[in-house]
Design a protein around this motif. Structure first.
Motif, short mmCIF file in Angstrom:
data_model
loop_
_atom_site.label_atom_id
_atom_site.label_comp_id
_atom_site.label_asym_id
_atom_site.label_seq_id
_atom_site.Cartn_x
_atom_site.Cartn_y
_atom_site.Cartn_z
N PRO A 111 0.80 -1.23 0.00
CA PRO A 111 0.00 0.00 0.00
C PRO A 111 0.84 1.28 0.00
CG PRO A 111 0.13 -0.90 2.21
CD PRO A 111 0.81 -1.89 1.30
N VAL A 112 0.20 2.37 -0.38
CA VAL A 112 0.84 3.68 -0.25
C VAL A 112 1.22 3.85 1.23
CG1 VAL A 112 0.44 6.17 -0.32
CG2 VAL A 112 -0.34 4.73 -2.20
N GLY A 113 2.42 4.33 1.46
CA GLY A 113 2.91 4.51 2.83
C GLY A 113 3.83 3.39 3.27
N LEU A 114 3.92 2.30 2.49
CA LEU A 114 4.82 1.20 2.82
C LEU A 114 6.26 1.65 2.58
CD1 LEU A 114 5.33 -1.81 3.56
CD2 LEU A 114 5.17 -2.29 1.10
N VAL A 115 7.09 1.51 3.61
CA VAL A 115 8.49 1.93 3.53
C VAL A 115 9.36 0.89 4.24
CG1 VAL A 115 10.19 3.69 4.23
CG2 VAL A 115 7.91 4.39 3.45
N TYR A 116 10.48 0.57 3.62
CA TYR A 116 11.50 -0.27 4.24
C TYR A 116 12.74 0.57 4.45
CZ TYR A 116 8.69 -4.40 3.28
OH TYR A 116 7.68 -5.32 3.26
N ILE A 117 13.31 0.46 5.63
CA ILE A 117 14.53 1.18 5.99
C ILE A 117 15.55 0.16 6.47
CG2 ILE A 117 15.55 2.94 7.49
CD1 ILE A 117 12.68 4.15 7.73
N ALA A 118 16.77 0.27 5.98
CA ALA A 118 17.84 -0.65 6.39
C ALA A 118 19.07 0.14 6.81
CB ALA A 118 18.19 -1.61 5.26
N VAL A 119 19.77 -0.38 7.81
CA VAL A 119 21.03 0.19 8.27
C VAL A 119 22.06 -0.93 8.22
CG1 VAL A 119 22.25 1.38 10.13
CG2 VAL A 119 19.79 1.73 9.83
N ALA A 120 23.25 -0.61 7.73
CA ALA A 120 24.28 -1.64 7.58
C ALA A 120 25.65 -1.13 8.02
CB ALA A 120 24.36 -2.10 6.12
N ASP A 121 26.43 -2.06 8.55
CA ASP A 121 27.86 -1.84 8.72
C ASP A 121 28.55 -3.05 8.08
OD1 ASP A 121 27.74 -3.93 10.60
OD2 ASP A 121 28.15 -2.66 12.32
N ARG A 122 29.83 -3.24 8.34
CA ARG A 122 30.55 -4.35 7.70
C ARG A 122 29.98 -5.72 8.07
NH1 ARG A 122 34.52 -0.99 8.00
NH2 ARG A 122 35.82 -0.64 6.18
N LYS A 123 29.47 -5.85 9.28
CA LYS A 123 29.05 -7.16 9.78
C LYS A 123 27.55 -7.38 9.79
CE LYS A 123 33.01 -7.41 12.88
NZ LYS A 123 33.42 -7.38 14.29
N ASN A 124 26.79 -6.33 10.01
CA ASN A 124 25.35 -6.49 10.23
C ASN A 124 24.52 -5.58 9.33
OD1 ASN A 124 25.67 -8.18 12.67
ND2 ASN A 124 26.57 -6.32 13.53
N THR A 125 23.34 -6.07 9.00
CA THR A 125 22.35 -5.26 8.29
C THR A 125 21.00 -5.52 8.97
OG1 THR A 125 23.55 -5.52 6.21
CG2 THR A 125 21.27 -4.73 6.07
N VAL A 126 20.36 -4.44 9.39
CA VAL A 126 19.03 -4.57 9.97
C VAL A 126 18.05 -3.79 9.10
CG1 VAL A 126 19.84 -4.90 12.34
CG2 VAL A 126 19.35 -2.60 11.54
N ALA A 127 16.86 -4.34 8.96
CA ALA A 127 15.84 -3.68 8.14
C ALA A 127 14.50 -3.75 8.85
CB ALA A 127 15.75 -4.35 6.77
N ASN A 128 13.75 -2.68 8.72
CA ASN A 128 12.41 -2.62 9.33
C ASN A 128 11.39 -2.21 8.29
OD1 ASN A 128 13.22 -3.32 11.94
ND2 ASN A 128 13.68 -1.20 12.46
N ARG A 129 10.18 -2.70 8.49
CA ARG A 129 9.04 -2.39 7.62
C ARG A 129 8.14 -1.41 8.36
NH1 ARG A 129 3.64 -4.03 6.98
NH2 ARG A 129 3.03 -4.42 4.82
N PHE A 130 7.69 -0.39 7.65
CA PHE A 130 6.79 0.61 8.20
C PHE A 130 5.64 0.82 7.23
CE2 PHE A 130 11.06 1.62 9.62
CZ PHE A 130 10.91 1.87 10.98
N VAL A 131 4.48 1.19 7.74
CA VAL A 131 3.39 1.67 6.90
C VAL A 131 2.94 2.99 7.51
CG1 VAL A 131 1.11 1.24 5.92
CG2 VAL A 131 2.68 -0.68 6.28
N PHE A 132 3.26 4.08 6.82
CA PHE A 132 2.94 5.42 7.29
C PHE A 132 1.65 5.92 6.66
CE2 PHE A 132 7.72 5.35 7.27
CZ PHE A 132 7.87 5.23 8.65
N GLN A 138 4.14 13.92 4.02
CA GLN A 138 4.11 13.35 5.37
C GLN A 138 4.77 11.98 5.41
OE1 GLN A 138 -0.14 13.77 5.77
NE2 GLN A 138 0.06 15.46 7.23
N VAL A 139 4.50 11.16 4.41
CA VAL A 139 5.12 9.82 4.34
C VAL A 139 6.64 9.96 4.23
CG1 VAL A 139 5.38 7.75 2.89
CG2 VAL A 139 3.09 8.63 3.42
#
Length: 159
Positions: A111-132, A138-139
């Motif tokens: 849907p509109v407002g769906l966003v994925y954000i990821a943060v990474a360094d050499r060893k780890n990558t984390v990602a989160n799902r959001f629906v704004f 505003q989104v």
């Protein structure tokens, strides 16, 4: 958001770390917020606005398989965007945002407002799902705010 960006900058400087960004639906807004802080050139390496799948693939290195199977707006693409921009800029940490800001482009599953954000360094990558919720602006702002929060949490969790 400026206070978050300032706090992130202080943490990066204290830990002697560099940062880069890869953005799609926010179109450079996150990089602009980060670079609005005086002295950000001491830790910010740069950013890539990867709006099209071609740029996500050809410049950032998101695999064609990832784009075809999961789509441009997916956890997998966000992770590969973060990993790719970190490699390209040789930064210690990177963050990526990909999503559907609207008002069009949404589907039942994305849907509109769906966003994925990821943060990474050499060893780890984390990602989160959001629906704004909200309009396009505003989104985009909510995506940047949550990206900054994720980034700060990531930096705090680093040894």
């Amino acid at each position: 958001m400026k206070n978050l960006a300032l706090l992130i900058g202080k943490r990066l400087l204290k830990k002697n770390l560099t940062l880069s960004v890869s953005e799609s639906c926010t179109g450079g807004m996150l990089g602009s917020i980060i670079t609005a802080i005086p002295g950000s050139s001491n830790y910010f390496r740069g950013g890539i606005i990867a709006y099209s799948n071609e740029i996500k693939n050809r410049i950032i290195g998101v695999k064609p398989f990832t784009l075809k199977k999961f789509g441009a707006v997916s956890k997998q693409t966000a992770q590969e965007m973060a990993q790719g921009v970190r490699r390209i800029t040789k930064s210690d940490i990177s963050i990526s945002i990909t999503g559907i800001a609207g008002p069009g482009g949404g589907t039942k599953t994305k849907p509109v407002g769906l966003v994925y954000i990821a943060v990474a360094d050499r060893k780890n990558t984390v990602a989160n799902r959001f629906v704004f919720t909200g309009n396009r602006e505003q989104v985009r702002k909510k995506a940047c705010f949550n990206a900054l929060k994720m980034l700060l949490d990531f930096i705090r969790g680093m040894k």
